[in-house]
Scaffold this motif. Structure first.
Motif, PDB file in Angstrom:
ATOM      1  N   LEU A   1       0.945  -1.240  -0.146  1.00 50.88           N
ATOM      2  CA  LEU A   1       0.001   0.056  -0.017  1.00 50.88           C
ATOM      3  C   LEU A   1       0.929   1.315   0.066  1.00 50.88           C
ATOM      4  CD1 LEU A   1      -2.894   0.470   0.165  1.00 50.88           C
ATOM      5  CD2 LEU A   1      -2.729   0.832   2.801  1.00 50.88           C
ATOM      6  N   ARG A   2       0.700   2.249  -1.003  1.00 47.64           N
ATOM      7  CA  ARG A   2       1.503   3.150  -1.017  1.00 47.64           C
ATOM      8  C   ARG A   2       0.634   4.593  -0.700  1.00 47.64           C
ATOM      9  NH1 ARG A   2       1.574   3.355  -6.590  1.00 47.64           N
ATOM     10  NH2 ARG A   2       0.206   5.104  -6.502  1.00 47.64           N
ATOM     11  N   ASP A   3       1.296   5.426  -0.186  1.00 47.54           N
ATOM     12  CA  ASP A   3       0.794   6.748   0.083  1.00 47.54           C
ATOM     13  C   ASP A   3       2.105   7.845  -0.205  1.00 47.54           C
ATOM     14  OD1 ASP A   3       2.005   6.957   2.395  1.00 47.54           O
ATOM     15  OD2 ASP A   3      -0.002   7.197   3.485  1.00 47.54           O
ATOM     16  N   ALA A   4       1.617   9.109   0.248  1.00 53.11           N
ATOM     17  CA  ALA A   4       2.789   9.954   0.117  1.00 53.11           C
ATOM     18  C   ALA A   4       3.959   9.756   0.683  1.00 53.11           C
ATOM     19  CB  ALA A   4       2.407  11.389   0.110  1.00 53.11           C
ATOM     20  N   SER A   5       3.936   9.022   2.020  1.00 51.90           N
ATOM     21  CA  SER A   5       4.792   8.928   2.921  1.00 51.90           C
ATOM     22  C   SER A   5       5.860   7.574   2.383  1.00 51.90           C
ATOM     23  CB  SER A   5       4.456   8.682   4.172  1.00 51.90           C
ATOM     24  OG  SER A   5       3.709   7.597   4.457  1.00 51.90           O
ATOM     25  N   GLY A   6       5.281   6.816   1.524  1.00 54.68           N
ATOM     26  CA  GLY A   6       6.054   5.501   1.218  1.00 54.68           C
ATOM     27  C   GLY A   6       5.188   4.532   1.134  1.00 54.68           C
ATOM     28  N   ARG A   7       5.800   3.293   1.350  1.00 52.63           N
ATOM     29  CA  ARG A   7       4.940   2.015   1.065  1.00 52.63           C
ATOM     30  C   ARG A   7       5.254   1.004   2.311  1.00 52.63           C
ATOM     31  NH1 ARG A   7       7.316   2.386  -4.280  1.00 52.63           N
ATOM     32  NH2 ARG A   7       8.875   0.717  -3.840  1.00 52.63           N
ATOM     33  N   VAL A   8       4.166   0.290   2.245  1.00 49.61           N
ATOM     34  CA  VAL A   8       4.090  -0.780   3.566  1.00 49.61           C
ATOM     35  C   VAL A   8       3.116  -2.008   2.984  1.00 49.61           C
ATOM     36  CG1 VAL A   8       1.900   0.073   4.824  1.00 49.61           C
ATOM     37  CG2 VAL A   8       3.623  -1.163   5.965  1.00 49.61           C
ATOM     38  N   GLN A   9       3.621  -3.047   3.419  1.00 46.44           N
ATOM     39  CA  GLN A   9       2.999  -4.331   3.140  1.00 46.44           C
ATOM     40  C   GLN A   9       1.753  -4.726   4.134  1.00 46.44           C
ATOM     41  OE1 GLN A   9       5.086  -8.071   1.584  1.00 46.44           O
ATOM     42  NE2 GLN A   9       4.593  -9.074   3.490  1.00 46.44           N
ATOM     43  N   VAL A  10       0.634  -4.858   3.481  1.00 52.14           N
ATOM     44  CA  VAL A  10      -0.503  -5.333   4.284  1.00 52.14           C
ATOM     45  C   VAL A  10      -0.992  -6.672   3.573  1.00 52.14           C
ATOM     46  CG1 VAL A  10      -1.024  -2.792   4.465  1.00 52.14           C
ATOM     47  CG2 VAL A  10      -2.353  -4.240   2.622  1.00 52.14           C
ATOM     48  N   VAL A  11      -1.451  -7.543   4.731  1.00 55.63           N
ATOM     49  CA  VAL A  11      -1.987  -8.671   4.480  1.00 55.63           C
ATOM     50  C   VAL A  11      -3.082  -8.886   4.691  1.00 55.63           C
ATOM     51  CG1 VAL A  11      -1.174 -11.128   4.906  1.00 55.63           C
ATOM     52  CG2 VAL A  11       0.477  -9.356   5.180  1.00 55.63           C
ATOM     53  N   ILE A  12      -3.925  -9.300   3.828  1.00 52.22           N
ATOM     54  CA  ILE A  12      -5.564  -9.854   3.920  1.00 52.22           C
ATOM     55  C   ILE A  12      -5.824 -11.189   3.691  1.00 52.22           C
ATOM     56  CG2 ILE A  12      -7.633  -8.805   3.155  1.00 52.22           C
ATOM     57  CD1 ILE A  12      -6.587  -6.498   1.794  1.00 52.22           C
ATOM     58  N   ARG A  13      -6.166 -11.604   4.963  1.00 46.43           N
ATOM     59  CA  ARG A  13      -6.695 -12.922   4.813  1.00 46.43           C
ATOM     60  C   ARG A  13      -8.474 -13.052   4.604  1.00 46.43           C
ATOM     61  NH1 ARG A  13      -3.037 -16.704   6.278  1.00 46.43           N
ATOM     62  NH2 ARG A  13      -1.122 -15.643   7.102  1.00 46.43           N
TER      63      ARG A  13
ATOM     64  N   THR B   1       8.187  11.316  -8.250  1.00 46.04           N
ATOM     65  CA  THR B   1       7.833  11.731  -6.834  1.00 46.04           C
ATOM     66  C   THR B   1       9.198  12.146  -6.162  1.00 46.04           C
ATOM     67  OG1 THR B   1       6.024   9.839  -6.887  1.00 46.04           O
ATOM     68  CG2 THR B   1       6.795  10.795  -4.665  1.00 46.04           C
ATOM     69  N   SER B   2      10.180  11.449  -6.519  1.00 45.67           N
ATOM     70  CA  SER B   2      11.634  11.930  -5.566  1.00 45.67           C
ATOM     71  C   SER B   2      12.052  13.184  -6.435  1.00 45.67           C
ATOM     72  CB  SER B   2      12.421  10.803  -5.648  1.00 45.67           C
ATOM     73  OG  SER B   2      13.073  10.345  -6.844  1.00 45.67           O
ATOM     74  N   ASN B   3      11.964  13.409  -7.589  1.00 37.59           N
ATOM     75  CA  ASN B   3      12.246  14.816  -8.248  1.00 37.59           C
ATOM     76  C   ASN B   3      11.526  15.957  -7.684  1.00 37.59           C
ATOM     77  OD1 ASN B   3      14.138  13.463  -9.761  1.00 37.59           O
ATOM     78  ND2 ASN B   3      13.046  13.379 -11.685  1.00 37.59           N
ATOM     79  N   MET B   4       9.950  15.589  -7.508  1.00 37.79           N
ATOM     80  CA  MET B   4       9.309  16.706  -6.840  1.00 37.79           C
ATOM     81  C   MET B   4       9.612  17.074  -5.595  1.00 37.79           C
ATOM     82  SD  MET B   4       7.377  17.829  -9.287  1.00 37.79           S
ATOM     83  CE  MET B   4       8.672  17.322 -10.727  1.00 37.79           C
ATOM     84  N   ARG B   5       9.996  16.039  -4.755  1.00 34.43           N
ATOM     85  CA  ARG B   5      10.261  16.101  -3.533  1.00 34.43           C
ATOM     86  C   ARG B   5      11.824  17.156  -3.472  1.00 34.43           C
ATOM     87  NH1 ARG B   5       7.076  14.010   0.216  1.00 34.43           N
ATOM     88  NH2 ARG B   5       5.406  12.890  -0.521  1.00 34.43           N
ATOM     89  N   LEU B   6      12.630  16.690  -4.267  1.00 34.09           N
ATOM     90  CA  LEU B   6      13.903  17.334  -4.191  1.00 34.09           C
ATOM     91  C   LEU B   6      13.617  18.894  -4.445  1.00 34.09           C
ATOM     92  CD1 LEU B   6      16.925  17.149  -4.124  1.00 34.09           C
ATOM     93  CD2 LEU B   6      17.190  16.284  -6.748  1.00 34.09           C
TER      94      LEU B   6
ATOM     95  N   GLU C   1      19.001  14.573 -13.899  1.00 27.87           N
ATOM     96  CA  GLU C   1      18.451  14.465 -14.851  1.00 27.87           C
ATOM     97  C   GLU C   1      18.853  15.288 -15.937  1.00 27.87           C
ATOM     98  OE1 GLU C   1      16.226  12.549 -15.590  1.00 27.87           O
ATOM     99  OE2 GLU C   1      14.891  12.130 -13.636  1.00 27.87           O
ATOM    100  N   GLN C   2      18.715  14.809 -17.258  1.00 24.74           N
ATOM    101  CA  GLN C   2      19.318  15.810 -18.338  1.00 24.74           C
ATOM    102  C   GLN C   2      18.190  16.680 -19.017  1.00 24.74           C
ATOM    103  OE1 GLN C   2      22.358  14.991 -19.591  1.00 24.74           O
ATOM    104  NE2 GLN C   2      22.481  13.527 -18.042  1.00 24.74           N
ATOM    105  N   ASP C   3      16.950  16.197 -18.817  1.00 24.77           N
ATOM    106  CA  ASP C   3      15.823  17.056 -19.361  1.00 24.77           C
ATOM    107  C   ASP C   3      15.280  17.767 -18.362  1.00 24.77           C
ATOM    108  OD1 ASP C   3      13.569  18.003 -20.690  1.00 24.77           O
ATOM    109  OD2 ASP C   3      13.464  16.171 -21.888  1.00 24.77           O
ATOM    110  N   ILE C   4      15.229  19.192 -18.267  1.00 25.12           N
ATOM    111  CA  ILE C   4      14.216  19.979 -17.159  1.00 25.12           C
ATOM    112  C   ILE C   4      12.859  19.417 -17.127  1.00 25.12           C
ATOM    113  CG2 ILE C   4      15.812  21.809 -17.216  1.00 25.12           C
ATOM    114  CD1 ILE C   4      13.438  23.301 -18.999  1.00 25.12           C
ATOM    115  N   ARG C   5      12.165  18.701 -18.112  1.00 24.73           N
ATOM    116  CA  ARG C   5      10.764  18.464 -18.077  1.00 24.73           C
ATOM    117  C   ARG C   5      10.683  17.078 -16.991  1.00 24.73           C
ATOM    118  NH1 ARG C   5       9.451  17.480 -24.053  1.00 24.73           N
ATOM    119  NH2 ARG C   5      11.425  16.842 -24.239  1.00 24.73           N
ATOM    120  N   GLU C   6      11.799  16.590 -16.485  1.00 27.69           N
ATOM    121  CA  GLU C   6      11.920  15.622 -15.460  1.00 27.69           C
ATOM    122  C   GLU C   6      11.714  16.169 -14.201  1.00 27.69           C
ATOM    123  OE1 GLU C   6      11.191  12.780 -16.433  1.00 27.69           O
ATOM    124  OE2 GLU C   6      12.021  12.556 -18.451  1.00 27.69           O
ATOM    125  N   VAL C   7      11.971  17.437 -14.104  1.00 25.95           N
ATOM    126  CA  VAL C   7      11.673  18.143 -12.585  1.00 25.95           C
ATOM    127  C   VAL C   7      10.647  19.160 -12.740  1.00 25.95           C
ATOM    128  CG1 VAL C   7      14.189  17.440 -12.094  1.00 25.95           C
ATOM    129  CG2 VAL C   7      13.556  19.720 -12.916  1.00 25.95           C
TER     130      VAL C   7
END
Ligand code: ASP
Length: 609
Positions: free
Chosen positions: A39-51, A139-144, A555-561
Motif C-alpha cells: 500500500l502506497r501513499d505520499a509517505s512511502g509503502r508498507v506491506q498489508v496482508v489480507i486474509r 515523486t522523488s524529483n518533485m520532493r527534491l 536528470e538531463q531534461d528539465i521536464r523531469e523536474v
C-alpha cells in the motif's frame, strides 16, 4: 483523517499497535486466500496482508482489488518472519495484518505500470502526467525540488533577503526574447506582456530601499523550445544594493555549495568556483559555457604553419584566420568513422572542414617517421612541422590532433562541438563531478547582423566596466560588461550583472542600442525616472531553477523536474492548451482572429515531444 499513520512511517516500534492506513495499491500478490498488498501513499509503502477468511464480509470486494485502487485498511502491526523481511523498504521489517478494509475508489488499469521503472513514450507520460507523477522517479524529483526551493528560501531569509512578488501582467519591452502577450479587455488594442524576468521590478525595489530582494518566480519567453527550455520556467531571482560583482558571486557560491552539501548525493564538486573571463573561455574552449570536467583545451598553432607548404593553412593565416586545434589523448586509435563524424560536426557548426592527424606508436614524438602519421593532409605536411606541432601541443604517440583553419568565430564553434563529442566518444567525462565556473567580462554588446545594430549581450541594464567606458562612442565592441554567468558542466545555470544606476548612463546605452530618447522614455521612462531619485548602486543574478534541480537530480531534461511541463511545441498535453476560445471571449478582449487553415488546427501529438 482516514488514516492514523502514513504507510511509509510504520516501523518495528509500532509492532502490536493498531493502525489505520489509506493509500493506493502499488502491487498485489494473491496467494489464494491471502492477498499481499504494497500500500502506497505520499509517505512511502508498507506491506498489508489480507486474509479473506478473517474478513468474510469483504470477500467479494477484496477479490476485485487491482493495482491503483484506493483502500483504507485497519489492522495490527506485526514483525515480519525471518526470511520474509524486505531490506529495500524502510518498512520492510513489519507488515499490517488487516482486520477491516474499505475500497475508497476503484481504478482503471493505468496506461502504464506505476510500479515499474520502464521506458514509456513521452506523449503518454505527458498526457497522463498525474499518473506519471505517481512513479518513484517523478515523486522523488518533485520532493527534491521542494526541498531545494525551501533551502534557498531559508538560506536567503537568514541573510536578510525578503521575498517580494512582482507583477505578472507587465509592459512589453523591445529587447530580449519574444513576449507572451495578454490582451486587455478594459483598454481595447492594448496588451500586457508576461514577464521574461522581473528585472525591472527588482531594480525598482532597490530604488525603494529594500537592499536585499529575492523571488522564486515564473518567467515566460516565447522562444523555440529545446530539452533545456520551456515557455514558462522558474528562476531564483535576486538583487542586492551597495554591492560589486564579487559580493553577488560569493553569496551565490555559498548558496550553491550549501545546496550541494545537502542534496547532491554521489557528486563531487569544486568548493570554490574559479573565475574565467569570457575571452579566455572563448580562446580555450570556444564557448562561454565550458565543460571543465575534462581537458581537450583549444590552442593556437598558427605559428607552426605560417610558412607551411600546406597552402590551406598558410593562406588562411595570410587572410587573417588562425589555425586552432585540440589534442585528443589516445585518439590515434579512433576509427575512420569517428574521425569523419568530427568533420561532420565541425561542418554543422559552420566550418569548411577539419584536418586530423593521428600519431601512431607509443612514447615521444621525436623519432617518428612519416609512416607513423595518419592524416588526410599527410602528404602536404612535413615531418618537421608535425614534430614541431606535437611538441608545442604536448602530444605524444597515440594521440590525435584536430586542427581547424578559419576566423575565430567559426573555429570556436567547430572546436567546441568537436571537443564535446570527442570527450564523450573517449569517455573522458566524469559524470560524478559538478564543475562550476564563473564566466566574467562578457562583451557588453554583440552585433546583430539581421538588424544591423548593436544589441545587449546580457540585458540593457548591465553596467559597462569603468575602464572600458571610453570605447562606448568609438568602438562598442571593445566594451566589457560587469556581467557574470555561473556555468556547470557546460550548462549556464545562472547569470547576472552589476547594473547601471544613473539616468544619463542608461540613456547612453539605450541610444547605442538604437533606441531614441523618445522611445526610451516611452518604454523605459519608469526606470530612467527612478534612477533620478537616489538609486543605490546595485546588482543581482537569476538562476534557472529547473536546470539547477535537474542537475542535482541527475536528470538531463528539465521536464523531469517540472510537474506539468509543455512539449517541445509548447503544448500542455494534460489540458490541451493552447486552444481556441469562444467568439465571445475574443470579442471581450477586442480581438478577431484570422481563420486557421486545416493543417494548423489539427495537431500531430507525435511531433510535439
Ligand atoms: N534578469 C536576468 C535574466 O533573467 C538576470 C539578472 O540580470 O539578474 O537573465
Amino acid at each position: 483523517m482516514l488514516k492514523s499513520h502514513g504507510c511509509g512511517e510504520i516501523r518495528l516500534s509500532h509492532v502490536g499497535q493498531k493502525v489505520q492506513l489509506a493509500g493506493w495499491v502499488h502491487r498485489r500478490r494473491d496467494h489464494g486466500g491471502v492477498i499481499f498488498i504494497d500500500l502506497r501513499d505520499a509517505s512511502g509503502r508498507v506491506q498489508v496482508v489480507i486474509r479473506s477468511e478473517s474478513i468474510p464480509d469483504a470477500t467479494k470486494s477484496i477479490a476485485n482489488i487491482r493495482d491503483e485502487y484506493v483502500l483504507m485498511v485497519i489492522g495490527e502491526v506485526h514483525e515480519r518472519l525471518e526470511g520474509s523481511r524486505n531490506d529495500d523498504l524502510p518498512t520492510g521489517d513489519i507488515e499490517i495484518k488487516v482486520e477491516e478494509v474499505e475500497v475508497l475508489n476503484s481504478s482503471k488499469t493505468p496506461p502504464f505500470p506505476i510500479n515499474q521503472d520502464i521506458t514509456i513514450t513521452e506523449s503518454t507520460r505527458l498526457h497522463y502526467r498525474y499518473l506519471d507523477l505517481r512513479r518513484d522517479r517523478m515523486t522523488s524529483n518533485m520532493r527534491l525540488r521542494h526541498k531545494i526551493i525551501k533551502h534557498i528560501r531559508d538560506f536567503l531569509d537568514e541573510r536578510d533577503f525578503i521575498e517580494i512578488e512582482t507583477p505578472v501582467l507587465g509592459l512589453a519591452t523591445p529587447e530580449g526574447a519574444r513576449d507572451y502577450l495578454v490582451p486587455s479587455r478594459i483598454h481595447p488594442s492594448s496588451f500586457y506582456a508576461l514577464p521574461q524576468s522581473p528585472q525591472q521590478w527588482k531594480q525598482l525595489l532597490m530604488v525603494s530601499g529594500f537592499e536585499r530582494y529575492f523571488q522564486i518566480v515564473k518567467c515566460y519567453r516565447d522562444e523555440d523550445l529545446r530539452a533545456d527550455r520551456q515557455p514558462e520556467f522558474t528562476q531564483l531571482d535576486l538583487e542586492m544594493s551597495f554591492v560589486n560583482e564579487s559580493d553577488v558571486m560569493q553569496l551565490n557560491e555559498e548558496l550553491i555549495i550549501s545546496l550541494l552539501e545537502k542534496y547532491a548525493f554521489g557528486y563531487e564538486w569544486n568548493t570554490s568556483f574559479p573565475q574565467m573571463t569570457y575571452a579566455t573561455a572563448m580562446e580555450k574552449y570556444g564557448t562561454d559555457r565550458p565543460d571543465l570536467r575534462y581537458g581537450l583545451e583549444i590552442n593556437d598553432y598558427s605559428d607552426v604553419f605560417r610558412n607551411s607548404e600546406f597552402k590551406v593553412f598558410s593562406s588562411a593565416i595570410g587572410n587573417g584566420a588562425r589555425i586552432r586545434g585540440i589534442v585528443v589523448p589516445g585518439g590515434a586509435t579512433l576509427a575512420r568513422k569517428s574521425l569523419d563524424s568530427f568533420i561532420d560536426i565541425a561542418r554543422q557548426a559552420g566550418a569548411a572542414g577539419l584536418v586530423w592527424i593521428q600519431i601512431n606508436g607509443s612514447g615521444s614524438v621525436d623519432d617518428i617517421s612519416i609512416d607513423d602519421i595518419k592524416s588526410p593532409a599527410a602528404k602536404f605536411l612535413s615531418l618537421e612541422e608535425i614534430i614541431q606541432l606535437a611538441n608545442i601541443a604536448n602530444a605524444v604517440r597515440g594521440d590525435l590532433i584536430i586542427l581547424a583553419a578559419d576566423m575565430d568565430l567559426i573555429t570556436s564553434r567547430a572546436l567546441d562541438a568537436v571537443r564535446r563529442d570527442a570527450a564523450s566518444k573517449l569517455e573522458l567525462i566524469n559524470s560524478n563531478r559538478l564543475d562550476f565556473v564563473w564566466i566574467t567580462e562578457f562583451p557588453l554588446f554583440e552585433w546583430d547582423e539581421g538588424e544591423s545594430r548593436w544589441s545587449a549581450t546580457h540585458h540593457l541594464f548591465t553596467a559597462p566596466i569603468d575602464e572600458d567606458k571610453k570605447y562606448l562612442d568609438s568602438d562598442p565592441s571593445q566594451v566589457r560588461s560587469r556581467a557574470y554567468d555561473v556555468v556547470c558542466n557546460g550548462q549556464e545555470i545562472g547569470g547576472g550583472s552589476v547594473r547601471i544606476h544613473s539616468r544619463d548612463d542608461q540613456l547612453q546605452i539605450l541610444h547605442l542600442l538604437g533606441i531614441s530618447t523618445e522611445d526610451a522614455q516611452e518604454k523605459f521612462g519608469h526606470m530612467l525616472d527612478a534612477f533620478e531619485f537616489g538609486a543605490p548602486p546595485h546588482g543581482g543574478i537569476a538562476w534557472g531553477m529547473d536546470r539547477t534541480v535537474a542537475l542535482i537530480a541527475g536528470e538531463q531534461d528539465i521536464r523531469e523536474v517540472i510537474a506539468f511541463p509543455k512539449t517541445k511545441s509548447a503544448v500542455d498535453l494534460v489540458t490541451g492548451a493552447p486552444a481556441m476560445v469562444s467568439e465571445d471571449q475574443l470579442s471581450d478582449v477586442h480581438i478577431s482572429v484570422k481563420p486557421t487553415d486545416e493543417v494548423n488546427s489539427s495537431r500531430d501529438i507525435s511531433e510535439e515531444i
